[in-house]
Every structure is written in C-alpha cells, then in structure tokens.
Design a protein around this motif. Structure first.
Motif, PDB file in Angstrom:
ATOM      1  N   ARG A   1      -4.625   8.882  20.551  1.00 32.50           N
ATOM      2  CA  ARG A   1      -5.149   8.799  21.912  1.00 32.50           C
ATOM      3  C   ARG A   1      -4.721   9.983  22.776  1.00 32.50           C
ATOM      4  N   GLY A   2      -4.175  11.005  22.139  1.00 31.21           N
ATOM      5  CA  GLY A   2      -3.868  12.226  22.866  1.00 31.21           C
ATOM      6  C   GLY A   2      -2.543  12.227  23.597  1.00 31.21           C
ATOM      7  N   ILE A   3      -1.622  11.347  23.232  1.00 35.24           N
ATOM      8  CA  ILE A   3      -0.304  11.299  23.870  1.00 35.24           C
ATOM      9  C   ILE A   3       0.663  12.139  23.050  1.00 35.24           C
TER      10      ILE A   3
ATOM     11  N   VAL B   1       1.739  11.709  31.246  1.00 32.93           N
ATOM     12  CA  VAL B   1       3.051  11.287  30.763  1.00 32.93           C
ATOM     13  C   VAL B   1       3.634  12.325  29.800  1.00 32.93           C
ATOM     14  N   LYS B   2       4.933  12.544  29.919  1.00 34.26           N
ATOM     15  CA  LYS B   2       5.691  13.340  28.973  1.00 34.26           C
ATOM     16  C   LYS B   2       6.645  12.395  28.255  1.00 34.26           C
ATOM     17  N   VAL B   3       6.759  12.552  26.936  1.00 32.83           N
ATOM     18  CA  VAL B   3       7.571  11.630  26.127  1.00 32.83           C
ATOM     19  C   VAL B   3       8.474  12.416  25.197  1.00 32.83           C
ATOM     20  N   ALA B   4       9.694  11.915  25.007  1.00 33.40           N
ATOM     21  CA  ALA B   4      10.599  12.448  23.985  1.00 33.40           C
ATOM     22  C   ALA B   4      11.151  11.277  23.192  1.00 33.40           C
TER      23      ALA B   4
ATOM     24  N   ALA C   1       2.539   1.969  22.949  1.00 36.58           N
ATOM     25  CA  ALA C   1       3.264   1.915  24.214  1.00 36.58           C
ATOM     26  C   ALA C   1       2.440   2.395  25.395  1.00 36.58           C
ATOM     27  N   PHE C   2       1.696   3.486  25.201  1.00 40.49           N
ATOM     28  CA  PHE C   2       1.025   4.132  26.334  1.00 40.49           C
ATOM     29  C   PHE C   2      -0.497   4.097  26.252  1.00 40.49           C
TER      30      PHE C   2
ATOM     31  N   GLU D   1      -6.502   7.029  31.716  1.00 39.24           N
ATOM     32  CA  GLU D   1      -6.297   8.469  31.586  1.00 39.24           C
ATOM     33  C   GLU D   1      -5.680   9.037  32.856  1.00 39.24           C
ATOM     34  N   GLY D   2      -6.136   8.558  34.015  1.00 40.61           N
ATOM     35  CA  GLY D   2      -5.528   8.965  35.277  1.00 40.61           C
ATOM     36  C   GLY D   2      -6.429   9.821  36.125  1.00 40.61           C
TER      37      GLY D   2
END
Length: 431
Positions: A28-30, A203-206, A223-224, A229-230
């Motif tokens: 989904r592009g995350i 969103v940024k994720v680590a 999770a996201f 999309e925003g």
C-alpha cells in the motif's frame, strides 16, 4: 561458546547496527526503515505523522495533544479498560505523543505477540472511539496539569517566551493548550483532527528487532493500511523570532528568577546546522564543559544550571537557553551570558576547544543507540527531517569536518549581533 556460536552472535550484532537500516515498501505504499536484530525476540516500532499542534484549530490549542492521549483510550470494539487490558495481558507497550509539527508514537512487543500488537495499533490509529467518558477523564488530567503549571516559573517563562517570540503564529501557542482552550475542545474537534492528521501518505516508520522484511511488509499494511491517503494540511508560514533585544518579566513571587533566552537559528536540514550544533556545544550545550557553565556557574556561582540548545521546527528555528538565578543577580547573569556570546562570535573557539567538542560529539553519538526503541526513534526522526537513510553513517564525518571558518559562519547566522529575547519569571530587581 563455540566458534560457530561466536560468529553467529557477531553477525547478529552487526546486523542490528543503525547504519545498516534498509528501506522496506509495503503493497500500500508505506515505507519503513528496517534494522534487523535477531539477538533478542523483541520488535520496536516508531512512527510519526506530519502535522501536529501547529494544526490545532483557532482557539482550541491542545487539541493535538488531547488526540494523542486518547488514541489508546479505547478503539474499535474495545472500550478504554478492555483495550488497556489487552495490552497488559501481552506486555505490549503502546504510546502516542504530539509535538508542534507531528503526532506519533511507538510500539514494543515480543515477537510472539506481533499479530495482536499490530492489530491493537491498527485499531488505535484508524478506529479510536473517543468515548465521552474518556474525553472528560483526559480533559480533567490536562486541566489539572495546566493549573499546577500556573505556579511553575519554568513553565510560565517558556510559555511567555514562545508567545512573545511568535505572536499570532501557531508556534506561539502552547501545545498543551490553556485552561480555556482545553475546556472548549469537543468530540467533533477531535474527530476532525484525527481525520486530517492520521494519514498513511504522511507517515514515517522505523522498525527495529527480530522481524524479517516479509513480515514487516505485512505488518505495515496491517497497521497503517486502513488509514486514508491524506489531504492537505493547513500551511504553517515560515517565521522568525520577534522582539530580539527585549527583556520581559512574568511576575511571580519566588526568590529566584527562571530565565529563558533565545535568538534565531538554522534548521536541521540547513548545511550550516552541523557547524551550529558544534558551536552550541561549545557555548552552552556541553553540560559541564560549555563556556556558559564555566562562566555562569563555576567561576561566579550565579546559577546551578545553565545551557543552550538548538530548536528546529518545520517553519522556524532558534538557539535558545535557560538558567535560574537569585532575583538580585539576574542583570549580572544576563551580562555574563551576553559577553560570552559576543566573545565567541568575535573570536571563535580555540583550536583545542573546537577539537574537544568534535571529539565528544562523535564519541558520544553511539550512546543514543543502545536499545532497539532508541534506534527506532532516532531513525524515524531522521526520516521525518528528510536527512537520508545514510545520515547516521555520515553524521560523525560531518562533525569531524567542521572548521573554524564553518564555526564563524554559523555564529554569524545563529548568534548574529548578540541580541536576545529574554523572559524572566520571578521578581528580578534589575534586567
């Protein structure tokens, strides 16, 4: 330990180095920055969404912070008690926070509880309940904190400083709100802000720990993936400190005044940030070794603590400092601080002073990466600032390359003519 075990352990430890972060992209592009660490059966996740307290509606300061505090107060089919019981039953650590430019959080769990932890995170992000009872409980906690802070000179000085530095700007409003603004926040305000801020496109994720790339891809979408999309956030205009040279008193009946002082700075993305960071360490960021600590505390006994730091927001940046001293010694303390800033700006540090600052800043950097949670938070902040996935590997080299010329240029940009905005909370006899 057999030789084979030693080799295996060395390989596992090596693979957990934050400099080995790799980008992972879900269906989904995350995107997440991933550090594999199979040594301990734990996974730490950190995430941050663009848009924070600067997006609070007019007259509703504190909305983003209230939203962050409510995300785990019931979600989906679970009310607050049931949600917290599910977290506790699996020792899952989930928390959220909001700052001026972002709202984010962290998740930590045992590998065997990954699916349930991700499910609860997904519910908190996409389906928070905002039950009225939870809203009122959190509102009550925030109001109690605000009432207590009315007698805290440090809080009062900081609030007034930002209000004077950025009048009429979102950064001039207290992120935690005021008694009046927090009292006025409605459930509809929270629902609207949730819809605007929590978007998978921002969103940024680590992720750090015992999770492979394939499992992480599944976890990211779980999770996201249900988030929108925003759309567009409200633009936060660029600004700089207003009122440099002013000295303002917040009248409080206390025996010593708490001081906040500052001037403009450079943002983290600016090429001069690293020289400014080294300069700040020499001026006031170096704890016991900084010039201000030596001049204000050690030589004159004016204060127990004094220091400076760099503040980098999306639309503003500053060098700001703090101390506290007896009311009758405020003017003397400010004179010492101003003189030291002027001396550092005009003469620069000695070569030995500069080298010691660089040695400390490079040598101590690894201390910020001693747990998986710290690594995840550092990575997600670097991603949020757009510094590149290789920043950790490059950072010490950038500091090591700082020259006297770089320091002088950074001093001209950040300390300038030495004019400071100063706020004192107390009853100074002179300013």
């Amino acid at each position: 330990m057999t030789p084979a075990d030693a080799v295996s352990r060395t390989a596992a430890t090596s693979s957990s180095s934050p400099t080995q972060a790799r980008p992972v992209l879900s269906a989904r592009g995350i995107e997440a920055w991933h550090v594999a660490s199979p040594v301990v059966p734990l996974i730490a996740l950190a995430f941050t969404f663009e848009g924070g307290a600067a997006q609070d509606p007019e007259g509703k300061a504190g909305t983003a912070q209230m939203l962050a505090r409510l995300l785990d107060e019931g979600a989906g089919p679970h009310d607050s008690d049931a949600f917290q019981e599910r977290l506790a039953a699996r020792a899952i650590e989930l928390s959220f926070h909001a700052g001026p430019d972002a709202i984010g959080g962290s998740l930590k769990m045992l590998v065997k509880h990954t699916d349930e932890a991700i499910e609860l995170l997904a519910l908190a992000l996409a389906q928070p309940r905002f039950d009225q009872a939870a809203i009122e409980r959190v509102r009550g906690q925030m109001l109690a904190g605000l009432r207590y802070q009315q007698n805290d000179p440090g809080v009062m000085a900081s609030r007034r400083f930002f209000a004077e530095a950025y009048p009429g700007h979102p950064y001039g409003r207290p992120s935690s709100g005021t008694i009046e603004s927090v009292s006025s926040i409605t459930r509809d305000d929270l629902v609207a802000m949730h819809r605007r801020l929590l978007a998978r496109g921002r969103v940024k994720v680590a992720a750090v720990g015992a999770i492979d790339e394939e499992a992480l891809v599944r976890a990211l979408d779980a999770a996201f993936g249900a988030l929108p999309e925003g759309g567009e956030l409200t633009a936060v205009p660029a600004t700089s400190i207003t009122g440099l040279g002013r000295r303002i008193v917040v009248d409080l009946d206390v025996p010593q005044s708490v001081l906040r002082f500052g001037t403009d700075g450079v943002p983290w993305r600016d090429p001069d940030f690293i020289p400014a960071y080294v300069l700040n360490h020499i001026l006031g960021g170096g704890a016991f070794t900084s010039r201000l600590f030596q001049e204000v505390r050690e030589k004159r006994g004016l204060a127990y603590s004094v220091g400076t730091s760099l503040v980098s927001h999306r639309a503003a940046s500053m060098t700001w400092g703090y101390t506290a001293t007896k009311n009758e010694r405020v003017a003397e303390c400010l004179t010492v601080i101003a003189d030291e800033i002027a001396r550092l700006t005009s003469d620069g540090p000695s070569d030995d002073e500069l080298q010691k600052a660089k040695d400390y800043l490079t040598g101590s950097y690894a201390l910020g990466f001693d747990t998986s949670t710290k690594i995840a938070h550092q990575l997600v902040q670097i991603a949020f600032e757009g510094l590149g996935i290789d920043y950790i590997a490059r950072r010490n080299g950038l500091i090591g390359a700082v020259t006297q010329g770089d320091i002088r240029r950074a001093a001209a940009r950040t300390l300038g003519d030495g004019k400071l905005l100063v706020v004192a909370a107390g009853r100074p006899t002179a300013m």
